[in-house]
Design an enzyme around this catalytic site. Structure first.
Site, mmCIF file in Angstrom:
data_model
loop_
_atom_site.group_PDB
_atom_site.id
_atom_site.type_symbol
_atom_site.label_atom_id
_atom_site.label_comp_id
_atom_site.label_asym_id
_atom_site.label_seq_id
_atom_site.Cartn_x
_atom_site.Cartn_y
_atom_site.Cartn_z
ATOM 1 N N GLU A 1 5.637 -3.416 0.638
ATOM 2 C CA GLU A 1 5.616 -3.176 -0.808
ATOM 3 C C GLU A 1 4.889 -1.853 -1.003
ATOM 4 O O GLU A 1 3.668 -1.789 -0.905
ATOM 5 C CB GLU A 1 4.845 -4.294 -1.527
ATOM 6 C CG GLU A 1 5.409 -5.688 -1.321
ATOM 7 C CD GLU A 1 6.630 -5.987 -2.180
ATOM 8 O OE1 GLU A 1 7.119 -5.078 -2.892
ATOM 9 O OE2 GLU A 1 7.098 -7.130 -2.129
ATOM 10 N N CYS B 1 1.572 0.221 -8.791
ATOM 11 C CA CYS B 1 2.752 0.649 -8.027
ATOM 12 C C CYS B 1 3.954 0.787 -8.938
ATOM 13 O O CYS B 1 4.776 1.676 -8.763
ATOM 14 C CB CYS B 1 3.034 -0.339 -6.911
ATOM 15 S SG CYS B 1 3.139 -2.024 -7.493
ATOM 16 N N GLY C 1 2.274 2.368 5.315
ATOM 17 C CA GLY C 1 3.357 1.396 5.508
ATOM 18 C C GLY C 1 4.242 1.763 6.693
ATOM 19 O O GLY C 1 4.662 0.904 7.472
ATOM 20 N N GLU D 1 4.311 10.241 -6.461
ATOM 21 C CA GLU D 1 3.481 9.200 -7.047
ATOM 22 C C GLU D 1 2.067 9.739 -7.219
ATOM 23 O O GLU D 1 1.405 10.080 -6.242
ATOM 24 C CB GLU D 1 3.464 7.966 -6.140
ATOM 25 C CG GLU D 1 2.722 6.812 -6.764
ATOM 26 C CD GLU D 1 2.658 5.601 -5.856
ATOM 27 O OE1 GLU D 1 2.334 5.771 -4.668
ATOM 28 O OE2 GLU D 1 2.924 4.496 -6.340
ATOM 29 N N GLY E 1 0.827 -1.204 0.000
ATOM 30 C CA GLY E 1 0.000 0.000 0.000
ATOM 31 C C GLY E 1 0.852 1.241 0.000
ATOM 32 O O GLY E 1 1.973 1.242 -0.521
ATOM 33 N N SER E 2 0.318 2.282 0.605
ATOM 34 C CA SER E 2 0.979 3.591 0.528
ATOM 35 C C SER E 2 2.127 3.703 1.533
ATOM 36 O O SER E 2 2.176 2.975 2.522
ATOM 37 C CB SER E 2 -0.044 4.683 0.802
ATOM 38 O OG SER E 2 -0.518 4.548 2.130
HETATM 39 P P1 NAP Z 1 -3.283 2.378 1.555
HETATM 40 O O1 NAP Z 1 -4.224 3.469 1.796
HETATM 41 O O2 NAP Z 1 -1.969 2.403 2.224
HETATM 42 O O3 NAP Z 1 -4.063 1.036 1.913
HETATM 43 C C1 NAP Z 1 -3.481 -0.227 1.816
HETATM 44 C C2 NAP Z 1 -4.113 -1.150 2.819
HETATM 45 O O4 NAP Z 1 -3.765 -0.718 4.135
HETATM 46 C C3 NAP Z 1 -5.635 -1.155 2.767
HETATM 47 O O5 NAP Z 1 -6.101 -2.455 3.036
HETATM 48 C C4 NAP Z 1 -5.980 -0.211 3.900
HETATM 49 O O6 NAP Z 1 -7.264 -0.368 4.390
HETATM 50 C C5 NAP Z 1 -4.938 -0.596 4.910
HETATM 51 N N1 NAP Z 1 -4.742 0.370 5.983
HETATM 52 C C6 NAP Z 1 -5.064 1.694 5.997
HETATM 53 N N2 NAP Z 1 -4.737 2.240 7.200
HETATM 54 C C7 NAP Z 1 -4.202 1.254 7.957
HETATM 55 C C8 NAP Z 1 -3.666 1.186 9.268
HETATM 56 N N3 NAP Z 1 -3.619 2.246 10.068
HETATM 57 N N4 NAP Z 1 -3.185 0.002 9.722
HETATM 58 C C9 NAP Z 1 -3.204 -1.088 8.925
HETATM 59 N N5 NAP Z 1 -3.715 -1.091 7.682
HETATM 60 C C10 NAP Z 1 -4.198 0.060 7.191
HETATM 61 O O7 NAP Z 1 -2.942 2.220 0.015
HETATM 62 P P2 NAP Z 1 -3.959 2.225 -1.185
HETATM 63 O O8 NAP Z 1 -4.418 3.616 -1.362
HETATM 64 O O9 NAP Z 1 -4.968 1.165 -1.005
HETATM 65 O O10 NAP Z 1 -2.996 1.759 -2.377
HETATM 66 C C11 NAP Z 1 -2.243 2.648 -3.097
HETATM 67 C C12 NAP Z 1 -0.772 2.595 -2.691
HETATM 68 O O11 NAP Z 1 -0.295 1.256 -2.684
HETATM 69 C C13 NAP Z 1 0.119 3.306 -3.681
HETATM 70 O O12 NAP Z 1 1.065 4.082 -2.991
HETATM 71 C C14 NAP Z 1 0.821 2.183 -4.427
HETATM 72 O O13 NAP Z 1 2.022 2.507 -4.987
HETATM 73 C C15 NAP Z 1 0.930 1.144 -3.390
HETATM 74 N N6 NAP Z 1 1.024 -0.199 -3.990
HETATM 75 C C16 NAP Z 1 2.215 -0.843 -3.965
HETATM 76 C C17 NAP Z 1 2.361 -2.098 -4.551
HETATM 77 C C18 NAP Z 1 3.672 -2.818 -4.513
HETATM 78 O O14 NAP Z 1 3.680 -4.004 -4.710
HETATM 79 N N7 NAP Z 1 4.781 -2.168 -4.270
HETATM 80 C C19 NAP Z 1 1.265 -2.698 -5.161
HETATM 81 C C20 NAP Z 1 0.053 -2.002 -5.179
HETATM 82 C C21 NAP Z 1 -0.058 -0.752 -4.574
HETATM 83 P P3 NAP Z 1 -8.439 0.592 3.780
HETATM 84 O O15 NAP Z 1 -8.661 0.110 2.402
HETATM 85 O O16 NAP Z 1 -9.578 0.360 4.671
HETATM 86 O O17 NAP Z 1 -7.909 1.990 3.831
#
Ligand code: NAP
Ligand code: MG
Length: 483
Positions: free
Chosen positions: A252, A286, A235, A385, A230-231
């Site tokens: 990741e 990502c 992270g 990003e 995720g973000s």
């Molecule tokens: P995100 O907001 O960080 O969410 C990722 C996951 O974390 C979701 O399941 C989210 O739940 C959960 N989450 C949120 N707050 C949390 C907390 N306090 N404790 C534990 N978990 C929590 O990211 P996103 O907006 O879904 O995805 C976009 C980001 O992911 C981008 O930055 C992208 O580059 C990155 N990404 C990286 C890869 C890789 O392999 N490197 C692959 C795909 C995406 P909720 O959905 O309920 O918020």
């Protein structure tokens, strides 16, 4: 046979049950803005029940299975995924707003992960180590125990496949928290697990909000490893939370990945990858190629080729399977619009945009793919990003200049290099600060077998390939003194 699970329930200990909060989250189809389904809003108490079930599976039937038996179940899960290809693809297309063909590719990739890790189960083992006279020393490769998997919304099936597939292959028991914005295919995996004969509790699926279910999972002292995708902002919190109880965390995170085109490149081969690498999944990838670095001598030619492709790009409902669907949400659409207005304010050179299909619904979260030229490597659009279909072209002079620009962001996920010069290929591969380098291709078609992950702000730890199996296991050394 079609899926029969009720999206309002959660999957714990091999069975469907109501969430303990009694609350729900609305899933929206971003192509229309209409409600798609209600899903349970998993609570800390649900996470606790999932962790207890996972530990019981480790202490019971799942922990007792041999590697060969685990492999058969995982392979079976992959096989069942493929029997549901159309249904899963449509589910994902509606939930994520991903064009159907791209969603189908994700289903196939998820199946591939279960096949690959099913086949890998009995091929990974410890070593025997020559040591002092009178000793026999060997290592065991053991599961961590209960693994937590926190998944984003952009590629749910692929990321679940690579992370849960590898964890189960090593004999861990998994608790999966999918993204609140897209979790239907994650839930479908519960039904697939039951059909495949995965022992109860080996996989538990608790949808919900990140700050509730997600935070409860990372803080739970019964969890022994966290895989987070995720973000960067979240992270960082996840790593801190895992640190509180000293568990390994794989991160990741995001990227600002370049494709670097030298003046000796095979441009016919490169051209489709330059655009598709940036606009696939509407740029919500990502490893999106959001920066295109081009050597000055061929800059105009590359611009002309990319502009022609951009003009042909069509944006529409995911089910109409055009080049791009909508953004995941209105919120994400606003974020991307924000970057487009920064570009306008700063006078960036807009080279081309795609176009909308006719009659798109007001409620859809659509955005036009947009290409900017001659962007400074230091500009925000070249550094941050965006997570939308926006690419910037950056001219460079020579190899050293290309390396400097490529490495000048906080991220380091992947890079593509287009050149026919063999020495340069090797030098670039060495100098780029990233986790994957693609020479004369971009993305290696997803490469289930290929270790993947970032350096710098893109995270640490590796998923995919055999290497993930090391991350999802721990080495125990046994030293026997027998004289
Ligand atoms: P995100 O907001 O960080 O969410 C990722 C996951 O974390 C979701 O399941 C989210 O739940 C959960 N989450 C949120 N707050 C949390 C907390 N306090 N404790 C534990 N978990 C929590 O990211 P996103 O907006 O879904 O995805 C976009 C980001 O992911 C981008 O930055 C992208 O580059 C990155 N990404 C990286 C890869 C890789 O392999 N490197 C692959 C795909 C995406 P909720 O959905 O309920 O918020
Ligand atoms: Mg959705």
């Amino acid at each position: 046979m079609s899926f029969t699970f009720d999206s309002k329930q959660i999957f714990i200990d091999g069975a469907w049950r109501d969430g303990l909060s009694g609350k729900f989250v609305e899933l929206v189809d971003p192509s229309t803005g209409e409600m798609l389904a209600l899903v349970a809003r998993g609570s800390a108490a649900d996470i606790d029940a999932a962790v207890v079930a996972a530990q019981a599976a480790l202490d019971g039937d799942w922990g007792a299975m041999t590697a060969v038996e685990r492999g058969r179940v995982l392979a079976k899960m992959g096989e069942i995924v493929l029997t549901h290809i159309d249904e899963l693809a449509e589910m994902e297309a509606k939930d994520v707003g991903k064009p159907l063909t791209q969603a189908r590719n994700d289903v196939i990739a998820m199946a591939r992960y279960f096949e690959f890790y099913g086949g890998a189960c009995d091929k990974i083992h410890g070593d025997s180590i020559p040591f002092m006279d009178g000793f026999t020393v060997y290592t065991l490769r053991e599961p961590h125990g209960v693994t937590g998997h926190i998944i984003p919304w952009n590629y749910p099936m692929q990321i679940i496949g690579r992370s849960v597939g590898a964890a189960l292959a090593m004999g861990n028991a998994a608790v999966l928290k999918p993204a609140e914005e897209a979790c239907l295919t994650a839930l479908a995996l519960g039904e697939i697990a039951v059909e495949a004969g995965l022992p109860a509790g080996a996989l538990n699926i608790v949808p919900g909000i990140g700050s509730e279910a997600g935070a409860a999972l990372t803080a739970h002292t019964g969890v022994h490893h966290i895989s987070f995708t995720g973000s960067n902002a979240v992270g960082t919190m996840v790593q801190q939370s895992g640190g509180e109880h000293v568990i390994p965390v794989t991160l990741e995170l995001g990227g600002k990945s370049p494709q670097i085109v030298f003046d000796d490149a095979d441009l016919d081969a490169a051209m489709p990858f330059l655009v598709n690498g940036g606009i696939q999944n509407a740029g919500q990838t990502c490893s999106a190629a959001s920066r295109i670095l081009v050597q000055r001598g061929i800059y105009d030619e590359v611009v002309a080729g990319m502009v022609a492709q951009y003009k042909a790009l069509k944006v529409g409902n995911a089910l109409d399977d055009l080049n791009l669907g909508p953004m995941i949400s209105k919120r994400q659409q606003e974020i991307v619009k924000g970057y487009l207005s920064i570009a306008k304010t700063d006078g960036l050179q807009m080279l081309a945009q795609g176009s909308y299909a006719d009659g798109l619904p007001e409620g859809g979260a659509y955005i036009l793919p947009t290409l900017f030229g001659d962007v400074s490597p230091e500009h925000r659009l070249a550094q941050e990003e965006i997570f939308g279909p926006v690419q910037v072209l950056i001219p460079f002079d020579d190899e050293a200049d290309a390396v400097r620009i490529a490495n000048c962001t906080d991220f380091g996920l992947v890079a593509g290099v287009w050149t026919e010069n063999g020495g340069r290929q090797l030098r670039m591969a060495k100098k780029l600060q990233v986790g994957q380098v693609f020479i004369n291709n971009y993305g290696a078609a997803g490469g289930v077998e290929l270790p993947f992950g970032g350096v710098k702000g893109s995270g640490h730890g590796r998923e995919k390939g055999f290497e993930a199996l090391y991350g999802f296991s721990v080495t125990k050394t046994v030293a026997i003194k027998h004289g």
